[in-house]
Design a protein around this motif. Sequence first.
Motif, PDB file in Angstrom:
ATOM      1  N   GLN A 288       1.304  -1.223  -0.106  1.00 56.73           N
ATOM      2  CA  GLN A 288      -0.081   0.020  -0.200  1.00 56.73           C
ATOM      3  C   GLN A 288       0.470   0.703  -0.377  1.00 56.73           C
ATOM      4  O   GLN A 288       0.099   2.581  -0.350  1.00 56.73           O
ATOM      5  CB  GLN A 288      -0.617   0.312   1.181  1.00 56.73           C
ATOM      6  N   THR A 289       2.281   1.544   0.755  1.00 58.62           N
ATOM      7  CA  THR A 289       3.089   2.027   0.304  1.00 58.62           C
ATOM      8  C   THR A 289       3.398   2.404  -0.491  1.00 58.62           C
ATOM      9  O   THR A 289       4.105   1.510  -1.145  1.00 58.62           O
ATOM     10  CB  THR A 289       4.088   2.265   2.029  1.00 58.62           C
ATOM     11  N   VAL A 290       3.774   3.701  -1.521  1.00 53.61           N
ATOM     12  CA  VAL A 290       3.837   3.827  -2.757  1.00 53.61           C
ATOM     13  C   VAL A 290       5.372   5.115  -2.292  1.00 53.61           C
ATOM     14  O   VAL A 290       6.993   4.236  -2.919  1.00 53.61           O
ATOM     15  CB  VAL A 290       3.403   4.411  -3.257  1.00 53.61           C
ATOM     16  N   TYR A 291       5.432   5.362  -1.208  1.00 60.16           N
ATOM     17  CA  TYR A 291       6.193   6.740  -1.169  1.00 60.16           C
ATOM     18  C   TYR A 291       6.213   6.638   1.034  1.00 60.16           C
ATOM     19  O   TYR A 291       5.722   7.455   1.081  1.00 60.16           O
ATOM     20  CB  TYR A 291       6.476   7.767  -1.686  1.00 60.16           C
ATOM     21  N   HIS A 292       7.830   6.351   1.182  1.00 61.66           N
ATOM     22  CA  HIS A 292       8.064   7.273   2.589  1.00 61.66           C
ATOM     23  C   HIS A 292       9.000   7.378   3.011  1.00 61.66           C
ATOM     24  O   HIS A 292      10.511   6.538   2.473  1.00 61.66           O
ATOM     25  CB  HIS A 292       7.887   5.794   3.671  1.00 61.66           C
ATOM     26  N   SER A 293       9.609   8.735   3.199  1.00 59.61           N
ATOM     27  CA  SER A 293      10.839   8.961   3.465  1.00 59.61           C
ATOM     28  C   SER A 293      10.228  10.163   4.392  1.00 59.61           C
ATOM     29  O   SER A 293      10.109  10.627   4.807  1.00 59.61           O
ATOM     30  CB  SER A 293      11.399   9.638   2.191  1.00 59.61           C
ATOM     31  N   PHE A 294      11.868  10.199   5.125  1.00 56.30           N
ATOM     32  CA  PHE A 294      12.069  11.472   5.659  1.00 56.30           C
ATOM     33  C   PHE A 294      13.362  12.213   5.361  1.00 56.30           C
ATOM     34  O   PHE A 294      14.382  12.013   5.232  1.00 56.30           O
ATOM     35  CB  PHE A 294      12.644  10.844   7.126  1.00 56.30           C
ATOM     36  N   LEU A 295      13.707  14.142   6.100  1.00 54.54           N
ATOM     37  CA  LEU A 295      14.087  14.219   5.543  1.00 54.54           C
ATOM     38  C   LEU A 295      14.618  15.160   7.202  1.00 54.54           C
ATOM     39  O   LEU A 295      14.034  15.602   7.889  1.00 54.54           O
ATOM     40  CB  LEU A 295      14.294  15.733   4.903  1.00 54.54           C
ATOM     41  N   SER A 296      16.238  15.087   7.638  1.00 57.41           N
ATOM     42  CA  SER A 296      16.621  15.391   8.498  1.00 57.41           C
ATOM     43  C   SER A 296      16.842  17.197   8.520  1.00 57.41           C
ATOM     44  O   SER A 296      17.029  17.366   7.572  1.00 57.41           O
ATOM     45  CB  SER A 296      18.059  15.007   8.908  1.00 57.41           C
TER      46      SER A 296
END
Length: 161
Positions: free
Chosen positions: A30-38
């Motif tokens: 179900q997840t197409v994109y998952h990202s963090f920026l510091s």
Amino acid sequence: MINRLKNNIFYLKSIILLFVASALIACDKQTVYHSFLSIPAEGWQQKDTLSFKVEVPDSFTYYKLSVEIRNRNDYPYQNLNLSINYQTPDSIYLPTDTLQFTLADKGGKWKGTGWGSLYQSEFPAGGIQISKSGIYQLKIAYTLPDKVLSGINDIGIKLKK
């Protein structure tokens, strides 16, 4: 008798492991994109906009957007106001959304899950109707009056079908 009991326990553990692995794989589709920026340790500069480049494979699909915030316990406010701007693969800017996220209750207790002095919260941020596949750019900025915002560690986004 003891061997039979060991075999039953082994099979039970195997079935549980298989169930957990299946659940994790099913959720991941179900997840197409998952990202963090510091965010720099010195703080988030008001002039600095976070930019996520998201490749969207399916057109004519409705996606749910979530914003994830990791804050330290020295964050000075209960809320965080963010503006989110979308740019299509054709460089067309969609209307900006301004959202308010509550990170702590009125007593100052953090609402997210935490370990040590770091807390993470996930908030629904609406949906996006995609009409064309390609690379979309999501830009996030805070709208508080501070020139430098301290206490925010990371900002992340998650896009799900």
